[in-house]
Motif scaffolding. Sequence first.
Motif, PDB file in Angstrom:
ATOM      1  N   ALA A   1     -13.944   2.836  18.429  1.00  0.00           N
ATOM      2  CA  ALA A   1     -14.997   3.715  18.989  1.00  0.00           C
ATOM      3  C   ALA A   1     -16.005   3.551  18.233  1.00  0.00           C
ATOM      4  O   ALA A   1     -15.907   3.080  16.983  1.00  0.00           O
ATOM      5  N   ARG A   2     -17.315   3.870  18.680  1.00  0.00           N
ATOM      6  CA  ARG A   2     -18.497   3.943  17.961  1.00  0.00           C
ATOM      7  C   ARG A   2     -19.371   5.074  18.161  1.00  0.00           C
ATOM      8  O   ARG A   2     -19.490   5.578  19.351  1.00  0.00           O
ATOM      9  N   CYS A   3     -20.054   5.296  17.330  1.00  0.00           N
ATOM     10  CA  CYS A   3     -20.924   6.515  17.180  1.00  0.00           C
ATOM     11  C   CYS A   3     -22.214   6.185  18.137  1.00  0.00           C
ATOM     12  O   CYS A   3     -22.928   4.893  17.961  1.00  0.00           O
ATOM     13  N   ARG A   4     -22.609   7.003  19.130  1.00  0.00           N
ATOM     14  CA  ARG A   4     -23.901   6.601  19.986  1.00  0.00           C
ATOM     15  C   ARG A   4     -25.115   6.891  19.139  1.00  0.00           C
ATOM     16  O   ARG A   4     -26.313   6.448  19.355  1.00  0.00           O
ATOM     17  N   THR A   5     -24.919   7.584  17.805  1.00  0.00           N
ATOM     18  CA  THR A   5     -26.251   7.895  17.506  1.00  0.00           C
ATOM     19  C   THR A   5     -26.342   7.046  16.326  1.00  0.00           C
ATOM     20  O   THR A   5     -27.628   6.389  16.142  1.00  0.00           O
ATOM     21  N   CYS A   6     -25.449   6.708  15.230  1.00  0.00           N
ATOM     22  CA  CYS A   6     -25.631   6.006  14.150  1.00  0.00           C
ATOM     23  C   CYS A   6     -24.933   4.457  14.256  1.00  0.00           C
ATOM     24  O   CYS A   6     -25.219   3.669  13.197  1.00  0.00           O
ATOM     25  N   GLY A   7     -24.287   4.512  15.242  1.00  0.00           N
ATOM     26  CA  GLY A   7     -23.530   2.906  15.242  1.00  0.00           C
ATOM     27  C   GLY A   7     -22.325   2.929  14.395  1.00  0.00           C
ATOM     28  O   GLY A   7     -21.500   1.716  14.597  1.00  0.00           O
ATOM     29  N   ARG A   8     -21.602   3.758  13.772  1.00  0.00           N
ATOM     30  CA  ARG A   8     -20.676   3.732  12.918  1.00  0.00           C
ATOM     31  C   ARG A   8     -19.373   3.403  13.742  1.00  0.00           C
ATOM     32  O   ARG A   8     -19.378   4.135  14.730  1.00  0.00           O
ATOM     33  N   ALA A   9     -18.548   2.380  13.212  1.00  0.00           N
ATOM     34  CA  ALA A   9     -17.519   2.210  14.095  1.00  0.00           C
ATOM     35  C   ALA A   9     -16.258   2.852  13.344  1.00  0.00           C
ATOM     36  O   ALA A   9     -16.104   3.303  12.382  1.00  0.00           O
ATOM     37  N   TYR A  10     -15.283   3.183  14.447  1.00  0.00           N
ATOM     38  CA  TYR A  10     -13.989   3.948  14.118  1.00  0.00           C
ATOM     39  C   TYR A  10     -12.633   3.151  14.601  1.00  0.00           C
ATOM     40  O   TYR A  10     -12.786   2.778  15.702  1.00  0.00           O
ATOM     41  N   TRP A  11     -11.785   3.414  13.657  1.00  0.00           N
ATOM     42  CA  TRP A  11     -10.326   2.412  14.324  1.00  0.00           C
ATOM     43  C   TRP A  11      -9.305   3.602  13.578  1.00  0.00           C
ATOM     44  O   TRP A  11      -9.555   4.164  12.503  1.00  0.00           O
ATOM     45  N   LYS A  12      -8.053   3.473  13.887  1.00  0.00           N
ATOM     46  CA  LYS A  12      -6.954   4.233  13.068  1.00  0.00           C
ATOM     47  C   LYS A  12      -6.393   3.183  12.122  1.00  0.00           C
ATOM     48  O   LYS A  12      -5.489   2.753  12.188  1.00  0.00           O
ATOM     49  N   GLY A  13      -7.497   3.569  10.887  1.00  0.00           N
ATOM     50  CA  GLY A  13      -6.854   2.889   9.554  1.00  0.00           C
ATOM     51  C   GLY A  13      -6.039   3.587   8.811  1.00  0.00           C
ATOM     52  O   GLY A  13      -5.108   4.322   9.382  1.00  0.00           O
ATOM     53  N   ALA A  14      -6.044   3.185   7.554  1.00  0.00           N
ATOM     54  CA  ALA A  14      -5.345   3.605   6.519  1.00  0.00           C
ATOM     55  C   ALA A  14      -5.229   5.171   6.357  1.00  0.00           C
ATOM     56  O   ALA A  14      -4.376   5.650   5.970  1.00  0.00           O
ATOM     57  N   HIS A  15      -6.312   5.929   6.674  1.00  0.00           N
ATOM     58  CA  HIS A  15      -6.599   7.411   6.509  1.00  0.00           C
ATOM     59  C   HIS A  15      -6.137   7.956   7.765  1.00  0.00           C
ATOM     60  O   HIS A  15      -6.164   9.325   7.589  1.00  0.00           O
ATOM     61  N   HIS A  16      -5.956   7.157   8.808  1.00  0.00           N
ATOM     62  CA  HIS A  16      -5.435   8.134  10.045  1.00  0.00           C
ATOM     63  C   HIS A  16      -4.495   9.098  10.007  1.00  0.00           C
ATOM     64  O   HIS A  16      -4.864  10.363  10.494  1.00  0.00           O
TER      65      HIS A  16
END
Length: 243
Positions: free
Chosen positions: A210-225
């Motif tokens: 997923a990606r933030c519509r505002t700042c563009g940061r990417a998200y995924w189910k990583g180590a801290h999920h």
Amino acid sequence: MNGPEIHIAFAPELGLFVPHARRGRATAVVTDGASTLGHVVESLGVPLTEVGALLVDGRTSPFSHVPAAGERVEVCPVERPQQVPGAPLRFLLDVHLGTLARRLRLLGVDAAYESTDIGDPALAARSAAEQRVMLSRDRGLLRRRELWAGAFVYSTRPDDQLRDVLARFAPALRPWTRCTACNGLLRDATKEEVADQLHHGTRRSYDVFARCRTCGRAYWKGAHHDQLEAIVERALTEFPSRA
């Protein structure tokens, strides 16, 4: 003060704000004969953001009431869930509540946050301009008249802070829909769209982003999920009607 004497009692829920000697029983207070009852309550240490009703001799009274000699006043806490009229429910948190802000965002709650200390006047002005409920442990900030609305955060522990805000305001919960960094809304994204933010191992191991519509940061189910999932599941279990 040198004026009418009244007797005032605070609900147990407000005990945090008043000296021990005033807790649990009515005590005499000498007023100046001109100040409103709201001002008297605040002068005794209780922010009006935490007051639900003022009962004067058993009848509901406005904060603007000027108390008269012999009146008996009961100061009640806000009712829960608290209704905030006039705007979609959204929050503004001060510099000391970053963890709470990120957890509210994780749950999809609109929670603006100032990561630097911009000062009480600026925070109050933003609360009014954007019609946001100011969350803070700063009683002075919560006493500012220009606030749209406010609430004292009673605990210093993030778990308890989150539970208290959810119980008090009953916001709708839409987990995984907001950026925990900037509060923007998320959208599905392809691996190619976020490739510049991924290390080689991440590109190889994950396919859903997923990606933030505002700042563009990417998200995924990583180590801290798993840790984040636990926070979400706990909130949905405790407040199932909010989802």
